[in-house]
Design an enzyme around this catalytic site. Structure first.
Site, PDB file in Angstrom:
ATOM      1  N   LYS A 166     -53.884  96.806 -14.250  1.00  0.00           N
ATOM      2  CA  LYS A 166     -53.287  95.973 -12.934  1.00  0.00           C
ATOM      3  C   LYS A 166     -54.346  96.268 -11.846  1.00  0.00           C
ATOM      4  CE  LYS A 166     -50.459  98.115  -9.916  1.00  0.00           C
ATOM      5  NZ  LYS A 166     -49.521  98.833  -9.122  1.00  0.00           N
ATOM      6  N   ASP A 184     -47.040  94.046 -11.178  1.00  0.00           N
ATOM      7  CA  ASP A 184     -46.564  95.027 -10.476  1.00  0.00           C
ATOM      8  C   ASP A 184     -44.924  95.172 -10.419  1.00  0.00           C
ATOM      9  OD1 ASP A 184     -45.657  93.140  -8.440  1.00  0.00           O
ATOM     10  OD2 ASP A 184     -46.512  93.761  -6.817  1.00  0.00           O
TER      11      ASP A 184
END
Length: 295
Positions: A166, A184
């Site tokens: 991420k 997220d």
């Protein structure tokens, strides 16, 4: 920005479909069918893809100014800020990093930091001991393994301490222009609400969403979805009655459907409040966030 008027992008001058301007929203077909007692017809994969792409187009009109909400001036600052953003708000990170980057402007500086001094600077972001360890470790790795420059490849970024997929995609998409999908909590929540995927694992979510959209859309799609999740489609109480894409949402009705009540739930520029960045882009239509201790 006053409520009740469309947000305008300073860059284009075109009105966005601001949530505050919505006085009513039609429920999605599935919600309407549920109210009538008739079962909703299952959506084909092709229909879902078309609906997903339409949502993306709508979000592009609502948030023409969508951007990363971390303040940064170079890849190293974005990398550090993204690591710090775990388990806290981007606002708190942005209020913390000015002093941090004054003290440690380069990977070499941060690699040589005294842990206790670094910890004190990043204490407001929480989990400061673990984060300080990651920052010193990734800085040392950049210094020793990459010539002092943040690498621009996913395979290299994920070798840095404290950097997962991420974080790597955030840096690649926003500092290097390499398309990536950032999964997220906001992104994962919304794509499941919209029935684009049923996956919970971030990497599986990323893979399924990547198959729906062209690669050129990945980075901006991530920003738009996260913007919508922070401003309108909240985790506990979505502002369904003030949502411009409600007719496309199969989960319409999970939140507040009354338009007036829903408008009171809007956040940041949609609610006439400051954003998360102290130094937002020029076309951001809202107010900059205050510095740490201000106000």
């Amino acid at each position: 920005m006053k409520q009740g008027k469309p947000v305008k992008s300073a860059g284009s001058g075109k009105p966005a479909k601001a949530a505050a301007a919505v006085t009513s929203a039609k429920p999605a077909k599935a919600a309407a069918a549920a109210k009538s007692g008739k079962p909703a017809k299952p959506e084909s994969h092709l229909a879902m893809v078309r609906r997903a792409r339409r949502i993306n187009r709508e979000l592009a009109e609502i948030y023409p100014y969508a951007h990363p909400e971390l303040d940064f001036r170079n890849p190293f600052e974005l990398l550090v800020a993204t690591v710090l953003s775990a388990q806290t708000t981007d606002l708190r990170v942005n209020q913390t990093t000015p002093a941090l980057f004054t003290a440690y402007p380069t990977p070499e500086d941060m690699a040589a930091a005294v842990p206790e001094e670094l910890e004190e600077l990043i204490r407001p972001t929480g989990f400061f001991r673990a984060k300080a360890k990651s920052l010193i470790g990734l800085s040392a790795s950049i210094r020793d393994n990459f010539g002092g420059e943040v690498p621009g490849r996913l395979a290299d970024l994920v070798t840095l301490p404290g950097v997962g997929r991420k974080t790597a995609n955030v840096v690649l998409g926003n500092a290097f222009g390499v398309p990536g999908i950032t999964v997220d909590t906001h992104f994962g929540r919304l794509v499941r609400r919209w029935k684009w995927t049923e996956q919970e694992d971030p990497e599986k979510v990323e893979a399924e969403i990547a198959a729906i959209f062209p690669k050129s859309e990945w980075t901006m799609l991530s920003h738009r979805v996260v913007f919508h999740g922070r401003r309108i489609c909240h985790a506990r109480r979505p502002a369904c009655g003030a949502c411009p894409i409600a007719p496309l949402c199969p989960s319409y009705g999970e939140g507040e459907t009354d338009p007036e009540k829903a408008r009171k739930l809007l956040k940041y520029e949609m609610g006439g409040q400051p954003g998360q960045r102290l130094s937002p882009p020029p076309d951001y239509p809202g107010r900059p966030a205050p510095a740490l201790g201000a106000g």
